[in-house]
Design an enzyme around this catalytic site. Structure first.
Site, PDB file in Angstrom:
ATOM      1  N   LYS A  33       5.270 -12.975 -12.775  1.00  0.00           N
ATOM      2  CA  LYS A  33       6.037 -11.889 -13.394  1.00  0.00           C
ATOM      3  C   LYS A  33       5.455 -10.543 -12.973  1.00  0.00           C
ATOM      4  CE  LYS A  33       3.199 -12.105 -17.566  1.00  0.00           C
ATOM      5  NZ  LYS A  33       3.021 -12.859 -18.811  1.00  0.00           N
ATOM      6  N   ARG A 129       4.826 -12.963 -32.101  1.00  0.00           N
ATOM      7  CA  ARG A 129       5.556 -12.061 -31.209  1.00  0.00           C
ATOM      8  C   ARG A 129       6.925 -12.662 -30.916  1.00  0.00           C
ATOM      9  NH1 ARG A 129       3.266 -10.803 -25.196  1.00  0.00           N
ATOM     10  NH2 ARG A 129       3.744 -13.022 -25.017  1.00  0.00           N
ATOM     11  N   TYR A 250     -11.180  18.789 -12.377  1.00  0.00           N
ATOM     12  CA  TYR A 250     -10.401  19.326 -13.498  1.00  0.00           C
ATOM     13  C   TYR A 250     -11.206  19.292 -14.788  1.00  0.00           C
ATOM     14  CZ  TYR A 250      -5.925  19.363 -11.016  1.00  0.00           C
ATOM     15  OH  TYR A 250      -4.902  19.632 -10.157  1.00  0.00           O
ATOM     16  N   MET A 298      -4.463  13.466  -9.492  1.00  0.00           N
ATOM     17  CA  MET A 298      -3.252  12.709  -9.178  1.00  0.00           C
ATOM     18  C   MET A 298      -3.394  11.946  -7.852  1.00  0.00           C
ATOM     19  SD  MET A 298       0.685  14.022  -8.744  1.00  0.00           S
ATOM     20  CE  MET A 298       0.878  14.584 -10.426  1.00  0.00           C
TER      21      MET A 298
END
Ligand code: PLP
Length: 351
Positions: A33, A129, A250, A298
């Site tokens: 999957k 679930r 950053y 990024m």
């Protein structure tokens, strides 16, 4: 060309499948999957096709991608269908849907199947679930078993805590499952990777292996029995020397405490590397362990360079054989599954 490469070793995948199959005994579904946990569902399924007993995907769309690319082995739809109309395609492509709630069951019984369907009937043995409660399970089973539209029924359930050896939850779920199934004939499927490794009582007719199939231990760290299938690698493409007490990146979230050589590499959160990976996250430069410093950007990130060979052009492994993706995940407050599924944009190489 930007040097970020995601290398998929299909021989490792085959090795891991064979190891898991031996550990589990009987039959084993390769869980592919979510694009085979980011490894490429078609490529991985093809590489396993001659040895796999079957495959498992989340949904119809994922199954059709496999069928359209030559996969003829059994395919289980782990979430079942989302709409009654999908059963037509299920039958056309000979897929095995999970049935985990009443509406799905009624739609199976209402459909005019050309040949009897194979159904994987899911019990909620405690994860809460999906699945029928143990006290409703026999009724659901019997409704399917009595219908001429249904051929084989495989009884299944899923564990919430199989990767937590101390929890006791798996033992409780096993007991609930066996009690709820008493007197019901046919095959059974319980074990995911962690249960294959840690819960022999959960070894039944069909195992369902995901994470360990890709060479990653469900318990964190590494397990020598398995070989990581994915390597994410790049090269240092710029470097600088910083004096002590200089910030990097950053937010000026990291300050050097000594003279530090900083390498810049082409991988960032837009490639799926977790932004939350902290300073200190392991990373290999020319095969030896160093650390990520500063925030992940990024498209780029910065690493500490520790000797003169670790300069521009040095090989960097973000994770793979030297650095376990489990250790990157631990450092980023997530799990290996999430990182593997998220890797994108990197050049793909299948070996
Ligand atoms: C994803 C999944 C698996 C595989 O789990 P791993 O922990 O990756 O081995 C097995 N069964 C079901 C129902 C799943 O959804």
């Amino acid at each position: 060309m930007r040097p970020l490469t995601c290398t998929i070793r299909l021989q490792h995948l085959r090795h891991n499948y064979q190891t898991l199959k031996q550990l589990h005994g009987s039959k084993l579904l390769a869980v592919v999957k979510a694009n085979a946990y980011g490894h490429g569902a078609v490529e991985c399924s093809r590489a396993l096709h001659d040895i796999a007993d079957g495959f498992a995907v989340a949904c119809l769309e994922e199954a059709l991608e496999l069928r359209r690319n030559g996969i003829t082995k059994p395919i289980v739809l782990l979430e079942g269908v989302f709409d009654a109309s999908e059963y037509e395609t299920v039958e056309q492509y000979d897929l095995w849907p999970v049935v985990h709630h009443q509406a799905q069951l009624e739609h199976v019984l209402a459909r005019n199947w050309q040949k009897p369907a194979t159904i994987w009937l899911k019990m909620d043995s405690g994860m809460h679930r999906a699945g029928f409660f143990p006290h409703n399970y026999a009724a659901a089973y019997t409704a399917l078993a009595q219908s001429p539209k249904v051929g084989k029924i495989v009884k299944m359930s899923h564990f919430a805590c199989a990767d937590e050896p101390e929890s006791g939850m798996t033992e409780m779920q096993l007991e609930a499952f066996d009690l709820g199934c008493s007197g019901l004939s046919g095959e059974t499927s319980l074990a995911n990777s962690a249960a294959i490794l840690n819960h022999p009582n959960a070894h039944r007719d069909w195992g369902r292996a995901g994470l360990a199939l890709y060479g990653i231990s469900p318990f964190g760290g590494t397990d020598d029995r398995f070989k990581p299938v994915m390597t994410l690698s790049t090269r240092v493409f710029a470097e600088r020397v910083l004096q002590p007490h200089e910030p990097v990146g950053y937010g000026a979230a990291f300050y050097t405490n000594r003279s530090t050589r900083v390498g810049l590499i082409a991988c960032g959160y837009a490639d799926g590397y977790p932004r939350r990976a902290e300073t200190g996250t392991p990373i290999a430069v020319n095969g030896s362990i160093s650390r990520v410093i500063g925030r992940i950007s990024m498209d780029m990130m910065t690493v500490e360079l520790r000797d003169n060979l670790q300069g521009i052009g040095a090989e960097v492994e973000l994770f793979g054989d030297t650095v376990s993706v489990n250790d990157v995940a631990a450092s980023a407050g997530t799990i290996a599954y999430e990182i593997l599924c998220n890797i994108k944009r990197a050049e793909r190489a299948y070996i």
